[in-house]
Design an enzyme around this catalytic site. Structure first.
Site, PDB file in Angstrom:
ATOM      1  N   ARG A 121     -62.919 -27.542  -5.072  1.00 13.17           N
ATOM      2  CA  ARG A 121     -62.384 -26.442  -5.882  1.00 13.17           C
ATOM      3  C   ARG A 121     -61.981 -25.859  -4.217  1.00 13.17           C
ATOM      4  NH1 ARG A 121     -63.718 -26.532 -11.273  1.00 13.17           N
ATOM      5  NH2 ARG A 121     -64.589 -29.578 -11.691  1.00 13.17           N
ATOM      6  N   GLN A 126     -55.402 -28.714  -6.045  1.00 11.23           N
ATOM      7  CA  GLN A 126     -55.630 -28.338  -7.907  1.00 11.23           C
ATOM      8  C   GLN A 126     -55.237 -29.633  -8.470  1.00 11.23           C
ATOM      9  OE1 GLN A 126     -54.456 -25.067  -8.971  1.00 11.23           O
ATOM     10  NE2 GLN A 126     -56.365 -23.597  -8.484  1.00 11.23           N
ATOM     11  N   ASP A 129     -57.692 -33.234  -8.766  1.00  7.21           N
ATOM     12  CA  ASP A 129     -58.952 -32.816  -9.306  1.00  7.21           C
ATOM     13  C   ASP A 129     -58.837 -34.106 -10.684  1.00  7.21           C
ATOM     14  OD1 ASP A 129     -61.152 -32.124 -10.715  1.00  7.21           O
ATOM     15  OD2 ASP A 129     -61.224 -30.153 -10.150  1.00  7.21           O
ATOM     16  N   SER A 132     -60.969 -31.946 -13.260  1.00  8.22           N
ATOM     17  CA  SER A 132     -60.429 -30.829 -14.445  1.00  8.22           C
ATOM     18  C   SER A 132     -59.449 -31.240 -15.205  1.00  8.22           C
ATOM     19  CB  SER A 132     -59.773 -29.734 -13.335  1.00  8.22           C
ATOM     20  OG  SER A 132     -60.214 -28.536 -12.942  1.00  8.22           O
ATOM     21  N   TYR A 229     -68.363 -24.109 -10.705  1.00 13.89           N
ATOM     22  CA  TYR A 229     -69.294 -24.733 -11.704  1.00 13.89           C
ATOM     23  C   TYR A 229     -70.806 -23.493 -11.881  1.00 13.89           C
ATOM     24  CZ  TYR A 229     -68.116 -29.214 -11.137  1.00 13.89           C
ATOM     25  OH  TYR A 229     -66.780 -30.649 -11.480  1.00 13.89           O
TER      26      TYR A 229
END
Length: 373
Positions: A121, A126, A129, A132, A229
């Site tokens: 992360r 990004q 990912d 996500s 998280y």
């Protein structure tokens, strides 16, 4: 460099790991792309669309023959990857903790398995990912599932025959899925509240027009985990949160739970006793049901009734929006490989920061520290 896109064989999996859009982009990099016939059917992509994009469409054996990289949504059975090039990459969502035997089989077959859900992360990753991109859709779909099961309207309605009260929705866990669930429930007209163990999410909740529900003034909170998280909570916090949730949940019509801890069973957020306090006809959607469940009594793949409350436990929620989920997932895969594409080598060359994070197997052995710990 040959990139293969086989058809998914997991039960109920309709997504596909490449779309005509990403096929064109891979070909522009200099790769050959082979797609198994029917791979895109579940996502409403015809074989002809892949062929028009420049891919070779054929049976599974021809698709895999000599492939240097095999893309997947869920990792293919290693026994079904015969014919790929030696030391070929398998790039997919591999569920490494729950499917350790499959990881060992990749190693035994000499394949280099790259788990996309282990993507760090960090800012530059990004766009790669998958958690996500898929969680965003899952949060949206969870609210639609709740609306479908709920026997009343979401928004307040003022009519000549009287007023219909707005539904009260409570989102537990404010990650990517939770934030999208808040936004979607608000769009549908519900009164929304939300909670999380991470205090930093308070402003995010409020920015979406929802009411934050937080435990206050309790020592020993350890909710700030790594990688975005939630982590473990202290016993004091768990007790205070249970008391707060019990008081709040009894007033809710819709509850959506999204809490996950990587590599561990999903935390239990709602007990059977708390369900019993809810009004008959209320709905709970457990997005963590495949990881053990946030809700006592939730069953993966089923909608069950407890104390007059429906508990929705659909599997692969993002995959039930197969066309959009495939578009986003395939872009994640392309962004990953493109970021490391070496024009001189004609293939991607991974760096240590991301490569070591996602690599599960290499040289016939399991090499990922998270699996060796």
């Amino acid at each position: 460099m040959k990139i293969a896109v086989p058809r998914e064989h997991a039960d109920g999996e309709k997504r596909v790991a490449a779309t005509p859009e990403t096929v064109k982009k891979f070909i522009a990099l200099g790769a050959d792309v082979a797609v198994e016939a029917g791979a895109g059917e579940g996502a409403a992509i015809a074989d002809a669309a892949y062929a028009d994009a420049g891919a070779t469409v054929g049976d599974r054996a021809a698709t895999l023959a000599g492939a240097d990289i095999v893309l997947g949504v869920q990792g293919a059975d290693p026994a079904g990857l015969g014919g790929v090039a030696p030391r070929a990459w398998v790039v997919a969502g591999l569920n490494p903790f729950a499917e350790r035997a499959r990881v060992d089989a990749y190693a035994a077959a000499g394949l280099e398995a790259l788990a996309m859900e282990f993507m760090p992360r960090i800012t530059r990753a990004q766009s790669m990912d998958i958690l996500s991109s898929q969680s965003n859709l899952a949060g949206y779909k969870a609210v639609l599932d709740a609306a479908a099961e709920y026997g009343r309207a979401f928004p307040m309605m003022m009519t000549a025959a009287g007023t219909v009260s707005a539904a009260k929705a409570f989102v537990m866990g404010v990650g990517v899925a939770g934030l999208q669930a808040i936004a979607t429930a608000r769009r549908l007209g519900a009164q929304v509240s939300a909670t999380d163990v991470r205090s930093a999410t308070r402003e995010q909740i409020m920015s979406l027009g929802a009411k934050p529900i937080f435990v206050e003034n309790v020592a020993g909170v350890e909710g700030e985990g790594s990688g975005g998280y939630a982590g473990e909570m202290s016993p004091e916090y768990q007790a205070a949160q249970a008391e707060l949730v019990s008081a709040h949940i009894a007033k809710q019509d819709i509850v959506i739970t999204t809490a996950l801890i990587p590599g561990r069973p999903a935390p239990r957020l709602i007990s059977d006793a708390q369900i019993a306090t809810m009004r008959a006809g209320s709905v709970i959607v457990d997005l963590a049901v495949e990881s053990g469940g946030n809700v006592e009594g939730a069953v993966a793949g089923e909608v069950v009734l407890r104390h007059g409350v429906k508990i929705v436990g659909h599997r692969n929620v993002a995959g039930r929006l197969a066309a959009d989920a495939s578009a986003l997932f395939s872009r994640n895969l392309y962004n990953f490989l493109n970021a490391f594409w070496d024009e001189d080598a004609g293939r991607p060359v991974l760096d240590a920061e991301i490569g070591d994070a996602v690599r599960l197997t290499k040289g016939g052995a399991v090499v990922n520290p998270r699996l060796l710990a």
